[in-house]
Structure formats: C-alpha cells, structure tokens
Scaffold this active site. Structure first.
Site, PDB file in Angstrom:
ATOM      1  N   HIS A   1       7.573   3.213 -20.660  1.00 38.09           N
ATOM      2  CA  HIS A   1       6.164   3.572 -20.840  1.00 38.09           C
ATOM      3  C   HIS A   1       5.684   4.514 -19.742  1.00 38.09           C
ATOM      4  O   HIS A   1       6.140   4.464 -18.601  1.00 38.09           O
ATOM      5  CB  HIS A   1       5.278   2.332 -20.945  1.00 38.09           C
ATOM      6  CG  HIS A   1       5.185   1.504 -19.701  1.00 38.09           C
ATOM      7  ND1 HIS A   1       4.221   1.705 -18.723  1.00 38.09           N
ATOM      8  CD2 HIS A   1       5.920   0.445 -19.276  1.00 38.09           C
ATOM      9  CE1 HIS A   1       4.377   0.812 -17.754  1.00 38.09           C
ATOM     10  NE2 HIS A   1       5.396   0.042 -18.069  1.00 38.09           N
TER      11      HIS A   1
ATOM     12  N   ASP B   1       6.181   1.230 -11.719  1.00 40.93           N
ATOM     13  CA  ASP B   1       6.174   0.658 -13.070  1.00 40.93           C
ATOM     14  C   ASP B   1       5.313   1.562 -13.955  1.00 40.93           C
ATOM     15  O   ASP B   1       4.092   1.559 -13.835  1.00 40.93           O
ATOM     16  CB  ASP B   1       5.611  -0.755 -12.997  1.00 40.93           C
ATOM     17  CG  ASP B   1       5.437  -1.419 -14.356  1.00 40.93           C
ATOM     18  OD1 ASP B   1       5.999  -0.918 -15.351  1.00 40.93           O
ATOM     19  OD2 ASP B   1       4.698  -2.416 -14.419  1.00 40.93           O
TER      20      ASP B   1
ATOM     21  N   GLU C   1       1.227   0.790 -22.836  1.00 45.85           N
ATOM     22  CA  GLU C   1       2.005  -0.441 -22.670  1.00 45.85           C
ATOM     23  C   GLU C   1       1.131  -1.567 -22.148  1.00 45.85           C
ATOM     24  O   GLU C   1       1.349  -2.745 -22.479  1.00 45.85           O
ATOM     25  CB  GLU C   1       3.170  -0.181 -21.710  1.00 45.85           C
ATOM     26  CG  GLU C   1       4.175  -1.332 -21.611  1.00 45.85           C
ATOM     27  CD  GLU C   1       3.852  -2.302 -20.475  1.00 45.85           C
ATOM     28  OE1 GLU C   1       4.470  -3.376 -20.422  1.00 45.85           O
ATOM     29  OE2 GLU C   1       2.969  -1.990 -19.645  1.00 45.85           O
ATOM     30  N   GLU C   2       0.126  -1.200 -21.339  1.00 41.39           N
ATOM     31  CA  GLU C   2      -0.765  -2.218 -20.792  1.00 41.39           C
ATOM     32  C   GLU C   2      -1.665  -2.831 -21.869  1.00 41.39           C
ATOM     33  O   GLU C   2      -2.346  -3.828 -21.619  1.00 41.39           O
ATOM     34  CB  GLU C   2      -1.615  -1.620 -19.677  1.00 41.39           C
ATOM     35  CG  GLU C   2      -0.817  -1.039 -18.513  1.00 41.39           C
ATOM     36  CD  GLU C   2       0.071  -2.076 -17.819  1.00 41.39           C
ATOM     37  OE1 GLU C   2      -0.224  -3.280 -17.948  1.00 41.39           O
ATOM     38  OE2 GLU C   2       1.042  -1.675 -17.163  1.00 41.39           O
TER      39      GLU C   2
END
Length: 284
Positions: free
Chosen positions: A63, A177, A209-210
């Site tokens: 991501h 990340d 993605e979050e």
C-alpha cells in the site's frame, strides 16, 4: 540491488501520501517503474503494473498510503484541531512536526502543540493529551490566515517527512509502513521486466489500506473480473478496456468506484525482450 532498494525506500518515505491522498506517491512510483511495461490506474487510485505470462495469474500488493490526520476544525486563533487517521499511540503525538497538504496549494509546515514543562501543573505533568484535544500550530494568527493558506476542513495532515539511515542496514523515519513494501515491489518489477516465461503477475500499489484494505480488495475484484472478460476475448490478455468492462458490469464495483476514464499516454518504446505494452495516466 540493496543500494537501489535503500535509495527507493529513503526517497519514497519523504513523499506525503495520507490515506485517500496518494497521488504524489503514485507519481513517484510510476517514475521508477521500468519502461515498456503495462500499467493502469483504476478509478480508486490503485496503480496496477502487469507482466504478461501464461497459466494462473498472481497478484502481489503493497500500500502507498500512510498514517496521519484530517483537519476537523480551525479555531478563531488559528490553531487547528484534527481527526486521527490510523493507530499511532497518543503518547507519541505531542510536539511532533507535521505537514498540512492542501490540494493544489503549497504544503504548510506545522507542529502539534505541547505545553512547556515549567508551565504545567503537577496534575498535568504525567497526563497524555487525547487526540481530540490536540492542536496544530502553523504560525498563522487567525482562522482567516489559515484559510488563506488553503487549509480547510478535511485537509490531509502527515508527519513531517523524514528518512535516515541507522548504521548500514537500518532505516528510520516516516511512512516506513509501507514504503518499504513499495520499494520491494519496484525491485520485483525490475526483476520481472526481462523474464521470458512464468505466470501473469500483477503488482498492485494500493490506496486506502488504512480504510480496511479498501484499495487492495477493489484491485483484486477488478483483476478477477477483468481476467474473466479477457478470457472471453481473442487475445486472452487483460487490456484497459477489460478493467472498464469489469467495473461497468459489477454492481458493487460500479457503485464504489464508477467506470474508470483511462487515458493512454506515451512512454519510451518497449525493449526487444519485452512484449508491447503501455502505461495509462491517472484517472483523477
């Protein structure tokens, strides 16, 4: 290869890209993708890079988005209140430098405020301020000045981008990340660029993605349905119009992302060892 991975990671860590605002990250990745390959950006913003092959298709994804905040209120004195995006411990937020990214305007630096130690009461010294009570100071003295800088409700906020080597084999900074995953998939793309056999591989640089893997789930559904459409055609290969067909004929996908308006753009000619391909511009 290790040096290239390290440089890709350090560079990508310094590109702001809050969840839902990944355009700059996508552009940075696209600029590093090997020439002469097939790439598309779907209507949600996922960048899908395809290497044609035979047999079952394989999807690898990482991501592009990162943690941060959204502006939720601007006080009369110019201080900014935010809504947290992602699970960062509140104990790590105070005094963090941040960057506000109003779309179409220059980024605005700021800092999460923190009361000086000598000004705190005994009861406050060991209290962690909750996220709803945090404010960001951009140096503007009023709401009007903040708004004049392009900042409004919903403006994305990220931690001040930074990346640093620790020793020879460690990296620290913002958005590790998952810019580490992005750097790794870029290297996978380079390794696949000149192969002569193997399955079709889709490398997906996903968005949001979050938001519970929203981008990756959509990409997988689109590729599955686009593959079905391609199998019914003469070439058997997924082309841009197959993605449009996949979205158009799937009620859930159409409601979520709508039909992608893909525009073809030129890239350098494909190398002899690679199949003819093209890269499609963003739909945003």
């Amino acid at each position: 290869m290790i040096d290239r991975l390290r440089m890709d990671l350090l560079d990508l860590m310094c590109v702001p890209g809050l969840s839902g605002y990944e355009t700059r990250v996508r552009q940075a990745i696209r600029g590093r993708v090997p020439d002469g390959i097939l790439g598309t950006t779907d209507a949600l913003g996922n960048l899908i890079v395809t290497f044609e092959g035979t047999g079952p298709s394989v999807m690898l994804f990482t991501h592009m988005d990162q943690l941060g905040f959204f502006v939720r209120r601007i006080e009369d004195n110019g201080l900014i209140r935010v809504e947290r995006m992602g699970g960062v411990p509140e104990s790590a937020l105070a005094a963090q430098p941040v960057v506000l990214c109003p779309p179409g305007r220059p980024d605005v630096p700021g800092i999460i405020t923190n009361k000086s130690h000598h000004a705190t009461t005994p009861d406050e010294k060991y209290v962690i301020v909750k996220a709803p009570d945090l404010t960001i100071d951009t140096g503007h003295g009023s709401r009007a000045q903040v708004e004049a800088a392009g900042i409004c409700i919903g403006t994305p906020v990220v931690y001040q981008p930074r990346a640093k080597l620790l020793g020879e084999t460690r990296v620290t900074g913002t958005a590790v990340d998952d810019r580490a995953g992005c750097a790794m998939l870029l290297e996978v793309a380079r390794q696949l660029a000149n192969r002569t056999k193997g399955p079709t591989v889709h490398l997906v640089f996903s968005v949001q993605e979050e938001f519970n893997l929203r981008g990756a789930v959509v990409a997988a559904q689109v590729l599955q349905r686009a593959g079905d459409a391609a199998a019914a055609g003469s070439s058997g290969r997924i082309e841009p119009h197959h993605i449009r067909v996949a979205v158009r004929h799937d009620e859930d996908l159409n409601r979520l992302v709508g039909e992608a308006a893909l525009e073809e753009v030129s890239r350098s000619p494909p190398r002899e060892a690679r199949p003819h391909a093209k890269v499609l511009s963003d739909c945003w």
